[in-house]
Scaffold this motif. Structure first.
Motif, PDB file in Angstrom:
ATOM      1  N   PRO A  79       0.802  -1.233   0.000  1.00  0.00           N
ATOM      2  CA  PRO A  79       0.000   0.000   0.000  1.00  0.00           C
ATOM      3  C   PRO A  79       0.836   1.285   0.000  1.00  0.00           C
ATOM      4  N   SER A  80       1.962   1.259   0.694  1.00  0.00           N
ATOM      5  CA  SER A  80       2.736   2.483   0.853  1.00  0.00           C
ATOM      6  C   SER A  80       4.220   2.171   0.753  1.00  0.00           C
ATOM      7  N   ALA A  81       4.849   2.683  -0.284  1.00  0.00           N
ATOM      8  CA  ALA A  81       6.266   2.390  -0.523  1.00  0.00           C
ATOM      9  C   ALA A  81       7.160   3.110   0.476  1.00  0.00           C
ATOM     10  N   HIS A  82       8.218   2.417   0.836  1.00  0.00           N
ATOM     11  CA  HIS A  82       9.233   2.988   1.712  1.00  0.00           C
ATOM     12  C   HIS A  82      10.558   2.978   0.962  1.00  0.00           C
ATOM     13  N   MET A  83      11.408   3.904   1.321  1.00  0.00           N
ATOM     14  CA  MET A  83      12.706   3.995   0.636  1.00  0.00           C
ATOM     15  C   MET A  83      13.450   2.661   0.674  1.00  0.00           C
ATOM     16  N   SER A  84      13.287   1.938   1.759  1.00  0.00           N
ATOM     17  CA  SER A  84      13.997   0.665   1.903  1.00  0.00           C
ATOM     18  C   SER A  84      13.457  -0.434   0.990  1.00  0.00           C
ATOM     19  N   ASP A  85      12.348  -0.175   0.299  1.00  0.00           N
ATOM     20  CA  ASP A  85      11.796  -1.168  -0.641  1.00  0.00           C
ATOM     21  C   ASP A  85      12.531  -1.160  -1.975  1.00  0.00           C
ATOM     22  N   ALA A  86      13.380  -0.197  -2.201  1.00  0.00           N
ATOM     23  CA  ALA A  86      14.131  -0.131  -3.459  1.00  0.00           C
ATOM     24  C   ALA A  86      15.027  -1.353  -3.580  1.00  0.00           C
ATOM     25  N   ALA A  87      14.775  -2.151  -4.610  1.00  0.00           N
ATOM     26  CA  ALA A  87      15.478  -3.433  -4.773  1.00  0.00           C
ATOM     27  C   ALA A  87      15.031  -4.054  -6.092  1.00  0.00           C
ATOM     28  N   GLU A  88      15.559  -5.245  -6.361  1.00  0.00           N
ATOM     29  CA  GLU A  88      15.130  -6.042  -7.512  1.00  0.00           C
ATOM     30  C   GLU A  88      14.160  -7.094  -7.006  1.00  0.00           C
ATOM     31  N   TYR A  89      13.074  -7.300  -7.750  1.00  0.00           N
ATOM     32  CA  TYR A  89      12.043  -8.259  -7.349  1.00  0.00           C
ATOM     33  C   TYR A  89      11.876  -9.309  -8.446  1.00  0.00           C
TER      34      TYR A  89
END
Lengths: 114, 111
Positions: A79-89
């Motif tokens: 629901p709400s992105a956080h800076m720490s979500d930056a990554a490869e999925y």
């Protein structure tokens, strides 16, 4: 043979915005489906998995995914992105126990903008 | 609990030199084992997998080889490295149909 496609090699969202990463699969049998996250210079970490139980699966770090058989999809959301979500999925599908029958998608790089 | 180890973490090797990367798994028996490579900015390329001791399947023809001398040990080797062998090498294991578990990876730079 099974296969996985991930629409969008790179997705950018603003911090606090909805994250939606798309995954479509093909499989000749009811699949097991997985989402992994990879941070730079690290191995892959399992976010969540679908193994034929509840179609809405909740994982770590606030992520969830919904298995939709009619659409052959397993999209990942937060629901709400956080800076720490930056990554490869990476999305992956498994049809059976055999060694080679575990297929990864090409991956989607998520950038989170301040 | 199960753990997976890879070493070394980083490696810088000259072209033409040999390579040996090791992966070991603890806390499980008779796992399927996998070697993957990631080139810079690319996805996962399955190199080898093994369903048992001495049983190796190759997915991509190349100058790399793999061996499984023990149930929980998987080794990736090369006699002569090429520039194109540079990348991030990942080992993984799984049992049954469930998820794969990944090691921390080895960053290989061939100069």
């Amino acid at each position: 043979a099974q296969s996985v496609t991930q629409l969008g090699s790179h997705v950018s969202v603003s911090e606090g915005a909805l994250v939606l990463l798309r995954c479509n699969y093909s499989s000749s049998v009811p699949p097991y489906l997985f989402w992994y996250v990879q941070y730079p210079n690290q191995g892959l970490q399992l976010l969540l998995k679908y193994t034929s139980a509840a179609t809405l699966v909740k994982g770590i770090n606030g992520f969830e995914a919904e298995f939709k058989k009619s659409e052959t999809s397993f999209h990942l959301t937060k629901p709400s992105a956080h800076m720490s979500d930056a990554a490869e999925y990476f999305c992956a599908v498994s049809e059976d126990n055999y060694g080679q029958n575990f297929v990864f998608g090409p991956g989607t790089r998520l950038s989170v903008l301040p | 609990s199960q753990t997976i180890h890879q070493w070394p973490a980083t490696l810088v090797q000259p072209v033409g030199s040999p390579l040996s990367l090791e992966c070991t798994v603890e806390g499980t028996s008779n796992p399927n084992l996998y070697w993957y490579r990631q080139a810079a900015g690319r996805g996962l390329q399955l190199l080898f997998y093994s369903v048992g001791i001495g049983q190796i399947s190759s997915e991509v023809p190349q100058n790399l080889s793999a061996s499984r001398p023990q149930d929980r040990q998987f080794i990736l080797s090369s006699k002569k490295l090429l520039l194109s062998d540079s990348g991030f090498y990942l080992c993984a294991w799984r049992q049954g149909r469930d998820e794969q578990f990944f090691g921390p990876g080895t960053r290989l730079t061939v100069l």
